[in-house]
Enzyme design. Structure first.
Site, PDB file in Angstrom:
ATOM      1  N   ARG A   1       0.852  -1.177   0.000  1.00 55.65           N
ATOM      2  CA  ARG A   1       0.000   0.000   0.000  1.00 55.65           C
ATOM      3  C   ARG A   1       0.896   1.238   0.000  1.00 55.65           C
ATOM      4  O   ARG A   1       1.707   1.409   0.904  1.00 55.65           O
ATOM      5  CB  ARG A   1      -0.875  -0.025   1.245  1.00 55.65           C
ATOM      6  CG  ARG A   1      -1.962   1.009   1.187  1.00 55.65           C
ATOM      7  CD  ARG A   1      -2.857   0.854   2.402  1.00 55.65           C
ATOM      8  NE  ARG A   1      -4.198   0.623   1.948  1.00 55.65           N
ATOM      9  CZ  ARG A   1      -5.271   1.006   2.610  1.00 55.65           C
ATOM     10  NH1 ARG A   1      -5.170   1.592   3.771  1.00 55.65           N
ATOM     11  NH2 ARG A   1      -6.466   0.796   2.138  1.00 55.65           N
TER      12      ARG A   1
ATOM     13  N   THR B   1      -0.594   7.650  -1.392  1.00 53.41           N
ATOM     14  CA  THR B   1      -1.868   7.601  -2.141  1.00 53.41           C
ATOM     15  C   THR B   1      -2.839   6.588  -1.530  1.00 53.41           C
ATOM     16  O   THR B   1      -4.025   6.604  -1.859  1.00 53.41           O
ATOM     17  CB  THR B   1      -1.616   7.165  -3.599  1.00 53.41           C
ATOM     18  OG1 THR B   1      -1.090   5.825  -3.579  1.00 53.41           O
ATOM     19  CG2 THR B   1      -0.644   8.099  -4.301  1.00 53.41           C
TER      20      THR B   1
ATOM     21  N   ASP C   1      -2.545  -9.484  12.755  1.00 53.83           N
ATOM     22  CA  ASP C   1      -1.885  -9.432  11.445  1.00 53.83           C
ATOM     23  C   ASP C   1      -1.564 -10.859  10.999  1.00 53.83           C
ATOM     24  O   ASP C   1      -0.708 -11.523  11.597  1.00 53.83           O
ATOM     25  CB  ASP C   1      -0.610  -8.589  11.534  1.00 53.83           C
ATOM     26  CG  ASP C   1       0.019  -8.388  10.152  1.00 53.83           C
ATOM     27  OD1 ASP C   1       0.146  -7.236   9.727  1.00 53.83           O
ATOM     28  OD2 ASP C   1       0.371  -9.402   9.500  1.00 53.83           O
TER      29      ASP C   1
ATOM     30  N   ASP D   1       2.163 -11.607  10.069  1.00 60.62           N
ATOM     31  CA  ASP D   1       3.040 -11.678  11.247  1.00 60.62           C
ATOM     32  C   ASP D   1       2.796 -12.965  12.022  1.00 60.62           C
ATOM     33  O   ASP D   1       3.740 -13.603  12.510  1.00 60.62           O
ATOM     34  CB  ASP D   1       2.798 -10.475  12.168  1.00 60.62           C
ATOM     35  CG  ASP D   1       3.472  -9.209  11.647  1.00 60.62           C
ATOM     36  OD1 ASP D   1       4.391  -9.330  10.821  1.00 60.62           O
ATOM     37  OD2 ASP D   1       3.058  -8.118  12.060  1.00 60.62           O
TER      38      ASP D   1
HETATM   39  N1  URA Z   1      -4.694  -7.711   7.457  1.00 60.71           N
HETATM   40  C1  URA Z   1      -4.453  -8.493   8.524  1.00 60.71           C
HETATM   41  O1  URA Z   1      -3.512  -9.282   8.531  1.00 60.71           O
HETATM   42  N2  URA Z   1      -5.277  -8.393   9.600  1.00 60.71           N
HETATM   43  C2  URA Z   1      -6.326  -7.543   9.637  1.00 60.71           C
HETATM   44  O2  URA Z   1      -7.048  -7.516  10.638  1.00 60.71           O
HETATM   45  C3  URA Z   1      -6.556  -6.725   8.516  1.00 60.71           C
HETATM   46  C4  URA Z   1      -5.719  -6.840   7.427  1.00 60.71           C
END
Ligand code: URA
Length: 209
Positions: free
Chosen positions: A104, A108, A200, A203
């Site tokens: 991302r 922008t 995430d 992660d």
């Molecule tokens: N990406 C992720 O890994 N977790 C989220 O909650 C949103 C996007």
């Protein structure tokens, strides 16, 4: 409104609980995501066409059905989508795997492609786009745009957890894309994380952070 299929089988619900739990470490997290993906592959391929062939059992000749030469493509969105590939391949060993990497742009907020390697006949394949999380939908929509630009015609999107905002965003841009999800959660927080979600996914899969 496009089609959304919620795969709420007890086995999927049970495994998803442990995927969500913050005390689940990367090894178990990865195994669970793989197992859920295998279970999801079963439903996502429910509409595969069949053809009848003649075989011989030890007892008699009979007609029986096999999958009718349908070509599949699994397309994980890097990096968290990688966690779903092996589970799907266990059931769909003939599928080809393509990869799309997106980041991302912090200015922008657009999704920018930084890596792409796809099967060269994607226009002939039923494509299954993989990302465990459907949050805002920005990266999923960018990936779908990209697959369509490259000739992709049949696309399903498969995720573990979705926010209603992401589902709506995909279907606004791409009503033809069916979404398969294990859970539709409450929504997004101010950092665009899914609530309650699972954190995430990248992660947690790869032990980073
Ligand atoms: N990406 C992720 O890994 N977790 C989220 O909650 C949103 C996007």
């Amino acid at each position: 409104m496009g089609k959304v299929v919620v795969l709420d089988h007890p086995l999927i619900k049970h495994k998803l609980t442990f995927v969500r739990d913050k005390n689940t470490g990367p090894k178990e997290f990865k195994e669970l995501v793989k197992e859920i993906s295998t279970l999801m592959a079963y439903e996502v391929t429910r509409d595969l066409p069949l053809e009848e062939i003649e075989i011989e059992t030890p007892i008699a000749k009979t007609k029986s059905q096999i999958i009718s030469g349908k070509k599949l493509g699994l397309i994980p969105i890097l990096r968290a989508g990688l966690g779903m590939v092996d589970g799907m391949l266990d059931l769909l060993p003939a599928a080809k795997v393509g990869h799309i990497g997106l980041y991302r742009d912090p200015e922008t907020l657009e999704a920018v492609e930084y890596y792409c390697k796809l099967p060269n006949d994607i226009e002939e394949r039923d494509l299954i786009l993989l990302d465990p999380m459907l949050a805002t939908g920005v990266s999923a929509i960018a990936a779908i745009n990209f697959l369509k630009e490259k000739g992709g015609k049949s696309i399903k999107f498969v995720c573990l957890v979705a926010a209603p905002e992401g589902i709506e965003a995909i279907h606004k841009e791409h009503p033809d894309v069916e979404i398969y999800v294990a859970s539709i959660d409450e929504g997004l927080n101010e950092d665009a994380y899914i609530v309650p979600g699972l954190g995430d996914a990248g992660d947690r899969l790869f032990g980073t952070k």
